[in-house]
Design a protein around this motif. Structure first.
Motif, PDB file in Angstrom:
ATOM      1  N   HIS A 273       0.866  -1.179   0.000  1.00  0.00           N
ATOM      2  CA  HIS A 273       0.000   0.000   0.000  1.00  0.00           C
ATOM      3  C   HIS A 273       0.905   1.232   0.000  1.00  0.00           C
ATOM      4  O   HIS A 273       1.219   1.795   1.051  1.00  0.00           O
ATOM      5  CB  HIS A 273      -0.916  -0.006   1.233  1.00  0.00           C
ATOM      6  CG  HIS A 273      -2.030  -0.994   1.165  1.00  0.00           C
ATOM      7  ND1 HIS A 273      -3.304  -0.660   0.721  1.00  0.00           N
ATOM      8  CD2 HIS A 273      -2.074  -2.322   1.461  1.00  0.00           C
ATOM      9  CE1 HIS A 273      -4.080  -1.734   0.767  1.00  0.00           C
ATOM     10  NE2 HIS A 273      -3.359  -2.754   1.213  1.00  0.00           N
ATOM     11  N   VAL A 274       1.302   1.663  -1.180  1.00  0.00           N
ATOM     12  CA  VAL A 274       2.345   2.697  -1.270  1.00  0.00           C
ATOM     13  C   VAL A 274       1.820   4.096  -0.973  1.00  0.00           C
ATOM     14  O   VAL A 274       2.617   5.028  -0.808  1.00  0.00           O
ATOM     15  CB  VAL A 274       3.031   2.659  -2.651  1.00  0.00           C
ATOM     16  CG1 VAL A 274       3.819   1.364  -2.808  1.00  0.00           C
ATOM     17  CG2 VAL A 274       2.026   2.813  -3.786  1.00  0.00           C
ATOM     18  N   HIS A 275       0.505   4.292  -0.917  1.00  0.00           N
ATOM     19  CA  HIS A 275      -0.061   5.585  -0.533  1.00  0.00           C
ATOM     20  C   HIS A 275      -0.700   5.536   0.848  1.00  0.00           C
ATOM     21  O   HIS A 275      -1.386   6.475   1.256  1.00  0.00           O
ATOM     22  CB  HIS A 275      -1.091   6.061  -1.563  1.00  0.00           C
ATOM     23  CG  HIS A 275      -0.485   6.664  -2.776  1.00  0.00           C
ATOM     24  ND1 HIS A 275      -1.224   7.126  -3.839  1.00  0.00           N
ATOM     25  CD2 HIS A 275       0.816   6.900  -3.106  1.00  0.00           C
ATOM     26  CE1 HIS A 275      -0.410   7.614  -4.775  1.00  0.00           C
ATOM     27  NE2 HIS A 275       0.816   7.473  -4.350  1.00  0.00           N
ATOM     28  N   GLY A 276      -0.475   4.438   1.559  1.00  0.00           N
ATOM     29  CA  GLY A 276      -1.024   4.305   2.901  1.00  0.00           C
ATOM     30  C   GLY A 276      -2.142   3.286   2.964  1.00  0.00           C
ATOM     31  O   GLY A 276      -2.646   2.825   1.937  1.00  0.00           O
TER      32      GLY A 276
ATOM     33  N   TYR B 126      14.303   7.961  -1.807  1.00  0.00           N
ATOM     34  CA  TYR B 126      14.715   6.718  -1.158  1.00  0.00           C
ATOM     35  C   TYR B 126      13.702   6.226  -0.123  1.00  0.00           C
ATOM     36  O   TYR B 126      14.019   5.321   0.652  1.00  0.00           O
ATOM     37  CB  TYR B 126      16.085   6.899  -0.499  1.00  0.00           C
ATOM     38  CG  TYR B 126      17.187   7.178  -1.492  1.00  0.00           C
ATOM     39  CD1 TYR B 126      17.618   6.184  -2.381  1.00  0.00           C
ATOM     40  CD2 TYR B 126      17.778   8.434  -1.573  1.00  0.00           C
ATOM     41  CE1 TYR B 126      18.602   6.441  -3.314  1.00  0.00           C
ATOM     42  CE2 TYR B 126      18.776   8.696  -2.500  1.00  0.00           C
ATOM     43  CZ  TYR B 126      19.184   7.693  -3.372  1.00  0.00           C
ATOM     44  OH  TYR B 126      20.161   7.945  -4.302  1.00  0.00           O
ATOM     45  N   SER B 127      12.512   6.809  -0.109  1.00  0.00           N
ATOM     46  CA  SER B 127      11.486   6.312   0.810  1.00  0.00           C
ATOM     47  C   SER B 127      11.121   4.884   0.407  1.00  0.00           C
ATOM     48  O   SER B 127      11.241   4.497  -0.763  1.00  0.00           O
ATOM     49  CB  SER B 127      10.241   7.203   0.761  1.00  0.00           C
ATOM     50  OG  SER B 127       9.627   7.147  -0.519  1.00  0.00           O
ATOM     51  N   TRP B 128      10.657   4.089   1.351  1.00  0.00           N
ATOM     52  CA  TRP B 128      10.384   2.678   1.079  1.00  0.00           C
ATOM     53  C   TRP B 128       9.381   2.498  -0.062  1.00  0.00           C
ATOM     54  O   TRP B 128       9.556   1.613  -0.907  1.00  0.00           O
ATOM     55  CB  TRP B 128       9.865   1.980   2.346  1.00  0.00           C
ATOM     56  CG  TRP B 128       8.433   2.303   2.673  1.00  0.00           C
ATOM     57  CD1 TRP B 128       7.964   3.297   3.478  1.00  0.00           C
ATOM     58  CD2 TRP B 128       7.277   1.620   2.173  1.00  0.00           C
ATOM     59  NE1 TRP B 128       6.599   3.282   3.510  1.00  0.00           N
ATOM     60  CE2 TRP B 128       6.149   2.263   2.719  1.00  0.00           C
ATOM     61  CE3 TRP B 128       7.078   0.536   1.325  1.00  0.00           C
ATOM     62  CZ2 TRP B 128       4.842   1.870   2.449  1.00  0.00           C
ATOM     63  CZ3 TRP B 128       5.773   0.131   1.042  1.00  0.00           C
ATOM     64  CH2 TRP B 128       4.679   0.786   1.600  1.00  0.00           C
ATOM     65  N   ASN B 129       8.332   3.361  -0.092  1.00  0.00           N
ATOM     66  CA  ASN B 129       7.304   3.194  -1.117  1.00  0.00           C
ATOM     67  C   ASN B 129       7.806   3.565  -2.502  1.00  0.00           C
ATOM     68  O   ASN B 129       7.449   2.912  -3.492  1.00  0.00           O
ATOM     69  CB  ASN B 129       6.026   3.969  -0.768  1.00  0.00           C
ATOM     70  CG  ASN B 129       6.294   5.279  -0.060  1.00  0.00           C
ATOM     71  OD1 ASN B 129       7.392   5.819  -0.110  1.00  0.00           O
ATOM     72  ND2 ASN B 129       5.283   5.792   0.603  1.00  0.00           N
ATOM     73  N   ASN B 130       8.655   4.590  -2.586  1.00  0.00           N
ATOM     74  CA  ASN B 130       9.251   4.928  -3.879  1.00  0.00           C
ATOM     75  C   ASN B 130      10.195   3.833  -4.357  1.00  0.00           C
ATOM     76  O   ASN B 130      10.224   3.491  -5.541  1.00  0.00           O
ATOM     77  CB  ASN B 130      10.005   6.263  -3.793  1.00  0.00           C
ATOM     78  CG  ASN B 130       9.078   7.464  -3.857  1.00  0.00           C
ATOM     79  OD1 ASN B 130       7.935   7.354  -4.291  1.00  0.00           O
ATOM     80  ND2 ASN B 130       9.554   8.615  -3.403  1.00  0.00           N
TER      81      ASN B 130
END
Length: 374
Positions: A214-217, A246-250
């Protein structure tokens, strides 16, 4: 959070309304783009390539709001309207007044949904309420949810998800939705399907677990929402995600876009951050990149013709020229439609994505089944 087809973008409408009849004809009659740039592969070729990726366990399902539409979840605009209702509801005793005001406000003072979301988030953070912003979003999100709805697409997605620990195996699922519709369907299925919902840094699937990113939450309906369940809804959070490459979702998205074969379902390519991540992945792919695929609804010729006629009727000088030149609306709309679809295919191709055109959303489940079983 819902998807739809915008027959003419505002930019195209403005451009066409300023064309003379000769310029319009010149636009429509321009020679086709070079054959090397054409991306009109047949559906069978797409299915064959996707089947190969599935058998090699390299297939990723990328899900957008369109997947949740059958379950009566609100569109993004309706979700914001529900939150806006609460800002008016605090100061009015007549329950009809806040509803009317929340509907009229965005019509009278149109704004970017991202900017509106930012206002709403800041409003509720400063407001002394018992619920957090995320809790209010969750409440609005599931207010009228219908979990018993029939969705052939979700049913077919479940068939892909049954295989963890077996072969062939779906690599993963990326979803831009906050809801737990997919998780609920997995838990309600007759087959035990090990999966892990991932919505923050440090969460990793175990062997045999299907990761659902869930890359947008993530806002699961039955779980208590704490600080870990933050969502990307407002403008400032989009900026934060945009700047933190470098965020986990990116990183999840870049790695999957770079190394795997993704099929985009119920999603458009308008989000600037998704387009940026696809661009980054394209640069890192090397000389022989693997293609991704996206489902797109074909434009309705009659609707295009109606929009064109309305556009011409609002522009008197162009309308007069059209009458004199005996411009054929049917033929003109068909040529515009072909050009628009060509533009969309080339835009998708610039990110390494091939378009699978459909006439009805019900076709998605049928094509997915062919991918899985062919």
């Amino acid at each position: 959070m819902s998807i739809g087809v915008d027959i003419f973008s505002q930019e195209l409408k403005h451009s066409l309304s300023n064309l003379s009849i000769n310029e319009l004809r010149e636009f429509l009659n321009k020679s086709s783009l070079p054959a090397s740039l054409r991306v009109r592969n047949t559906r069978n070729e797409h299915i064959s390539n996707l089947n190969k990726a599935y058998k090699e366990e390299e297939l990723v399902l990328v899900l957008g709001a369109g997947v949740s539409v059958p379950y009566n979840l609100p569109s993004w605009g309706n979700l914001l309207q529900k939150l806006l209702f609460e800002t008016f509801n605090n100061s009015n005793t007549n329950t009809d007044v806040p509803l009317v005001l929340s509907k009229l406000f965005p019509e009278l003072f149109p704004n970017s949904p991202l900017i509106s979301a930012r206002f709403l988030e800041e409003y509720f953070k400063k407001k002394d309420t018992e619920k957090t912003f995320e809790e209010m979003v969750k409440e609005a999100l599931y207010e009228q949810v219908n979990r018993g709805a029939d969705s052939p697409t979700i049913k077919e997605i479940l068939q892909f998800c049954i295989a963890p620990g077996k072969s062939p195996n779906l690599d993963s699922v990326i979803t831009y939705n906050y809801d737990d519709i997919l998780e609920g369907a997995l838990l309600s299925s007759n087959v035990e399907i090990p999966f892990k919902s991932i919505y923050k840094v440090g969460m990793n699937p175990k062997n045999g677990e299907l990761p659902i990113y869930h890359v947008h939450g993530y806002l699961p309906q039955e779980q208590e929402i704490d600080k870990d369940y933050s969502i990307t809804l407002s403008e400032n959070l989009y900026h934060k995600q945009y700047n933190d490459i470098y965020s986990w979702n990116n990183m999840v998205q870049i790695n999957k876009f770079k190394d795997k074969v993704c099929i985009f379902i119920g999603i458009s390519l308008t989000d600037p951050n998704i387009r940026r991540l696809l661009d980054i992945a394209m640069l890192q792919k090397g000389d022989k990149p693997k293609n991704h695929y996206i489902f797109k609804m074909k434009y309705n010729p009659k609707e295009v013709e109606r929009n064109l006629e309305e556009l011409l009727s609002r522009n008197a000088p162009l309308l007069n020229e059209k009458v004199k030149a005996n411009l054929n609306l049917d033929e003109t709309s068909k040529q515009l439609l072909i050009k628009m679809e060509e533009f969309e295919e080339l835009d998708a191709a610039s990110f390494g994505i091939k378009v699978i055109w459909i006439n009805d959303y019900k076709e998605i489940a049928k094509i997915l089944k062919e991918v899985r079983t062919s």
